[in-house]
Design a protein around this motif. Sequence first.
Motif, PDB file in Angstrom:
ATOM      1  N   ARG A 293       0.840  -1.211   0.000  1.00  0.00           N
ATOM      2  CA  ARG A 293       0.000   0.000   0.000  1.00  0.00           C
ATOM      3  C   ARG A 293       0.866   1.249   0.000  1.00  0.00           C
ATOM      4  NH1 ARG A 293      -3.853   0.145   4.825  1.00  0.00           N
ATOM      5  NH2 ARG A 293      -4.734   1.898   3.687  1.00  0.00           N
ATOM      6  N   ASP A 294       0.232   2.366  -0.288  1.00  0.00           N
ATOM      7  CA  ASP A 294       0.926   3.640  -0.231  1.00  0.00           C
ATOM      8  C   ASP A 294       1.343   3.929   1.215  1.00  0.00           C
ATOM      9  OD1 ASP A 294       1.627   6.274  -1.508  1.00  0.00           O
ATOM     10  OD2 ASP A 294       0.275   6.962   0.069  1.00  0.00           O
TER      11      ASP A 294
ATOM     12  N   GLU B  11      -1.020   6.167   3.331  1.00  0.00           N
ATOM     13  CA  GLU B  11      -2.240   5.479   3.755  1.00  0.00           C
ATOM     14  C   GLU B  11      -1.947   4.540   4.924  1.00  0.00           C
ATOM     15  OE1 GLU B  11      -3.942   3.482   0.456  1.00  0.00           O
ATOM     16  OE2 GLU B  11      -4.291   5.311  -0.696  1.00  0.00           O
TER      17      GLU B  11
ATOM     18  N   ASP C 189      -3.580   4.858   8.702  1.00  0.00           N
ATOM     19  CA  ASP C 189      -4.296   3.759   9.353  1.00  0.00           C
ATOM     20  C   ASP C 189      -3.574   3.300  10.614  1.00  0.00           C
ATOM     21  OD1 ASP C 189      -6.124   3.920   7.357  1.00  0.00           O
ATOM     22  OD2 ASP C 189      -5.446   2.124   6.274  1.00  0.00           O
TER      23      ASP C 189
END
Length: 197
Positions: A159-160, A163, A167
């Motif tokens: 994932r980026d 991000e 999270d």
Amino acid sequence: MEQSASTAAYASTQPRGTRADRFWSARRVPAGVVAVLLLGAVGLLLYDLLSVRAERPAMAWRRTLADELATRPLDDVWVRVGACAAVLLGLWLLALAVTPGLRGLLTMRTDTGDVRAALERSAAALVLRDRAMEVPGVRSVRVRVGRRRVRARAEAHFRDLDEVRGDLDMALEDGIGQLGLVRQPALSVAVRRGGRR
């Protein structure tokens, strides 16, 4: 909140109305050593004084010590070494007396003033690490829990990074809140791209 078998919490009773401060170490070993040494020294000195009162000669060690104290100059090396050792020992005992100790325990909130509870820092780190590993994209994470700050260092893979960091921030902030600590530590999160394994 469920905890694994390796987590640990402590509880003790306290008078109603007192603040939930840090736990104080009992310091039994230093106190016991000092008490035994002082008891032995005072007992030996008292025995020698009673012997002198009974018109017996003083022990050789006390005569030698009195002669040394009367004749040795204050700038002698051994006098300075003994004075420094006595000062260091006194400072160490004072530090033990005025500091709480048990730095590995984090004080928890309780609903009643009769019970105090604490969580080990290693147990808190394990709980937060488990929460961080539930975040999608996190490959591995190291969590260190201090008294004032929680530091998380994570590796992300698919994932980026922004991000994952967002999270991870939310998951760890929620996890820290659920630990129920009196003083909630600040959170520091760093995320980097993990290398191939």
